[in-house]
Design a protein around this motif. Structure first.
Motif, PDB file in Angstrom:
ATOM      1  N   UNK A  58     -35.240  32.850 129.997  1.00 18.81           N
ATOM      2  CA  UNK A  58     -35.049  33.772 128.901  1.00 18.81           C
ATOM      3  C   UNK A  58     -36.564  34.581 128.784  1.00 18.81           C
ATOM      4  N   UNK A  59     -36.294  35.526 128.164  1.00 19.24           N
ATOM      5  CA  UNK A  59     -37.644  36.326 127.826  1.00 19.24           C
ATOM      6  C   UNK A  59     -37.664  36.169 126.071  1.00 19.24           C
ATOM      7  N   UNK A  60     -38.876  35.665 125.670  1.00 21.75           N
ATOM      8  CA  UNK A  60     -38.911  35.520 124.351  1.00 21.75           C
ATOM      9  C   UNK A  60     -39.887  36.181 123.767  1.00 21.75           C
TER      10      UNK A  60
ATOM     11  N   UNK B 180     -43.042  36.373 112.346  1.00 14.03           N
ATOM     12  CA  UNK B 180     -42.078  36.850 111.497  1.00 14.03           C
ATOM     13  C   UNK B 180     -40.887  36.439 111.853  1.00 14.03           C
ATOM     14  N   UNK B 181     -40.704  36.715 113.265  1.00 14.64           N
ATOM     15  CA  UNK B 181     -39.266  36.525 113.862  1.00 14.64           C
ATOM     16  C   UNK B 181     -39.452  36.239 115.341  1.00 14.64           C
ATOM     17  N   UNK B 182     -38.661  35.333 115.928  1.00 12.59           N
ATOM     18  CA  UNK B 182     -38.588  35.116 117.397  1.00 12.59           C
ATOM     19  C   UNK B 182     -37.262  35.463 118.032  1.00 12.59           C
TER      20      UNK B 182
ATOM     21  N   UNK C  80     -38.880  49.869 124.429  1.00 13.49           N
ATOM     22  CA  UNK C  80     -38.770  48.908 123.423  1.00 13.49           C
ATOM     23  C   UNK C  80     -39.513  49.685 122.055  1.00 13.49           C
ATOM     24  N   UNK C  81     -40.512  50.260 122.198  1.00 16.59           N
ATOM     25  CA  UNK C  81     -41.556  50.732 121.418  1.00 16.59           C
ATOM     26  C   UNK C  81     -40.895  52.049 120.671  1.00 16.59           C
ATOM     27  N   UNK C  82     -40.358  52.734 121.535  1.00 15.71           N
ATOM     28  CA  UNK C  82     -39.793  54.123 121.098  1.00 15.71           C
ATOM     29  C   UNK C  82     -38.446  53.538 120.168  1.00 15.71           C
ATOM     30  N   UNK C  83     -37.739  52.694 120.554  1.00 14.86           N
ATOM     31  CA  UNK C  83     -36.381  52.148 119.614  1.00 14.86           C
ATOM     32  C   UNK C  83     -37.062  51.640 118.444  1.00 14.86           C
ATOM     33  N   UNK C  84     -38.009  50.924 118.527  1.00 13.75           N
ATOM     34  CA  UNK C  84     -38.555  50.530 117.253  1.00 13.75           C
ATOM     35  C   UNK C  84     -38.960  51.759 116.299  1.00 13.75           C
ATOM     36  N   UNK C  85     -39.560  52.653 116.988  1.00 14.57           N
ATOM     37  CA  UNK C  85     -40.038  53.907 116.129  1.00 14.57           C
ATOM     38  C   UNK C  85     -38.903  54.459 115.411  1.00 14.57           C
ATOM     39  N   UNK C  86     -37.644  54.683 116.230  1.00 11.77           N
ATOM     40  CA  UNK C  86     -36.464  55.197 115.928  1.00 11.77           C
ATOM     41  C   UNK C  86     -36.026  54.383 114.678  1.00 11.77           C
ATOM     42  N   UNK C  87     -35.752  53.232 114.654  1.00 13.53           N
ATOM     43  CA  UNK C  87     -35.281  52.494 113.696  1.00 13.53           C
ATOM     44  C   UNK C  87     -36.116  52.454 112.388  1.00 13.53           C
ATOM     45  N   UNK C  88     -37.517  52.566 112.468  1.00  9.74           N
ATOM     46  CA  UNK C  88     -38.283  52.596 111.432  1.00  9.74           C
ATOM     47  C   UNK C  88     -38.388  54.213 110.757  1.00  9.74           C
ATOM     48  N   UNK C  89     -37.948  54.917 111.679  1.00 14.34           N
ATOM     49  CA  UNK C  89     -37.661  56.416 110.970  1.00 14.34           C
ATOM     50  C   UNK C  89     -36.473  56.673 110.355  1.00 14.34           C
ATOM     51  N   UNK C  90     -35.502  55.733 110.574  1.00 18.21           N
ATOM     52  CA  UNK C  90     -34.262  55.788 109.821  1.00 18.21           C
ATOM     53  C   UNK C  90     -34.318  54.908 108.511  1.00 18.21           C
ATOM     54  N   UNK C  91     -35.481  54.419 108.305  1.00 20.36           N
ATOM     55  CA  UNK C  91     -35.804  53.561 107.310  1.00 20.36           C
ATOM     56  C   UNK C  91     -35.466  52.287 107.054  1.00 20.36           C
ATOM     57  N   UNK C  92     -35.237  51.689 108.446  1.00 20.74           N
ATOM     58  CA  UNK C  92     -35.012  50.067 108.489  1.00 20.74           C
ATOM     59  C   UNK C  92     -36.468  49.260 108.162  1.00 20.74           C
ATOM     60  N   UNK C  93     -36.313  48.311 107.535  1.00 23.62           N
ATOM     61  CA  UNK C  93     -37.584  47.188 107.324  1.00 23.62           C
ATOM     62  C   UNK C  93     -37.972  46.720 108.776  1.00 23.62           C
ATOM     63  N   UNK C  94     -39.103  46.628 108.712  1.00 24.91           N
ATOM     64  CA  UNK C  94     -40.008  46.213 110.158  1.00 24.91           C
ATOM     65  C   UNK C  94     -39.336  45.278 111.017  1.00 24.91           C
ATOM     66  N   UNK C  95     -38.994  43.773 110.444  1.00 24.40           N
ATOM     67  CA  UNK C  95     -38.466  42.861 111.048  1.00 24.40           C
ATOM     68  C   UNK C  95     -37.059  43.308 111.648  1.00 24.40           C
ATOM     69  N   UNK C  96     -36.210  43.903 110.898  1.00 25.51           N
ATOM     70  CA  UNK C  96     -34.989  44.534 111.209  1.00 25.51           C
ATOM     71  C   UNK C  96     -35.035  45.360 112.455  1.00 25.51           C
TER      72      UNK C  96
END
Length: 293
Positions: A206-208, A218-220, A237-253
């Motif tokens: 597994x990749x953890x 915060x989460x694993x 992975x990083x760009x996808x996180x930026x996209x989700x944040x741009x849509x207003x999601x909280x950081x852990x989600x």
């Protein structure tokens, strides 16, 4: 949690190196952001001479050109987030830091891609310290494997080496312990809000991936280790996180959403050349959206 796509997509300014393979750098950012319902605003920090097997040369963008282009688009288009990859030079880092300081409310996701700095010789050795001093204090989320985190923390000389251990599990345990005790303290102490330590360089089935904040873990999340190697997984992975944040999601989600997107992209990776496989960031457009992660 599915992302709701608005009529007018949020804009994300991405600063990174041009990669003609379409696997990493600006190409990875643009494909990922577009696939996740954002409008990418790409600003080139360097040009990579590379194929799918590796990088041969790095040509940094002239600092004046970089800052002129970035300022021009920022004066015209409101941005919901920033995504920063390889910066090309210390001069570029200093100018990017100045630009970012004018937008403190927009989240910044950093994936440093320090492997490219090696080709800059002595100049490349100054990239990580400049990032640590000027960019990390403004960073919302730092995404990286243990090697990049060690270098950014200024502890490269203390980094464990696999050949020092008889078993892979012992090496992985030593890395996890040292990262948790020392490296993260330095990175989070610099002002970085969150660090996502990726486990792709570790061993096992597994990749953890572990998200750390100032209060600890915060989460694993654990994902099946896929046969690779891949080109541009970290940038995706990083760009996808930026996209989700741009849509207003909280950081852990947002981090969870980014991992799910990246895992699907890697599961459906394809080879266009003789080297690494490229993530399929539009897996859902090829009738694969219903696949289990």
């Amino acid at each position: 949690m599915p992302i709701a796509i608005p009529d007018n997509p949020p804009c994300v300014l991405c600063l990174s190196a041009a990669d003609a393979t379409g696997g990493g750098g600006l190409a990875a950012d643009m494909l990922t952001l577009a696939s996740m319902g954002c409008h990418p605003l790409p600003v080139q920090t360097a040009a990579l001479v590379r194929d799918t097997r590796g990088i041969d040369e790095v040509w940094p963008t002239e600092p004046e050109l970089l800052v002129t282009q970035a300022r021009a688009i920022l004066e015209d288009v409101p941005v919901a987030a920033f995504k920063l990859g390889f910066c090309g030079s210390v001069e570029n880092i200093a100018l990017i830091a100045e630009i970012l300081s004018d937008y403190p409310d927009a989240p910044l996701v950093v994936e440093p891609a320090l492997h490219a700095a090696v080709l800059l010789g002595d100049a490349g050795e100054e990239i990580a310290p400049a990032l640590a001093d000027l960019i990390l204090p403004q960073t919302t989320l730092l995404v990286g494997g243990y090697h990049d985190l060690w270098v950014l923390a200024g502890m490269a000389d203390e980094e464990p080496r696999a050949e020092q251990y008889d078993e892979e599990a012992a090496f992985d345990e030593a890395v996890a312990e040292l990262v948790g005790d020392e490296v993260l303290a330095r990175l989070l102490g610099s002002g970085t809000e969150f660090v996502l330590l990726t486990g792709s360089a570790a061993h096992g089935p597994q990749v953890v991936n572990t998200l750390f904040g100032h209060e600890g873990v915060v989460r694993t999340d654990a994902w099946p280790r896929l046969p690779g190697p891949f080109l541009g997984a970290g940038a995706t992975l990083a760009a996808a996180a930026a996209a989700a944040l741009a849509h207003g999601m909280e950081l852990p989600e947002a981090v969870r959403e980014a991992q799910e997107f990246t895992q699907q992209s890697l599961r459906h990776a394809y080879r266009v050349g003789m080297g690494r496989a490229l993530p399929d960031r539009f897996f859902w457009a090829r009738g694969r959206a219903g696949d289990d992660v």
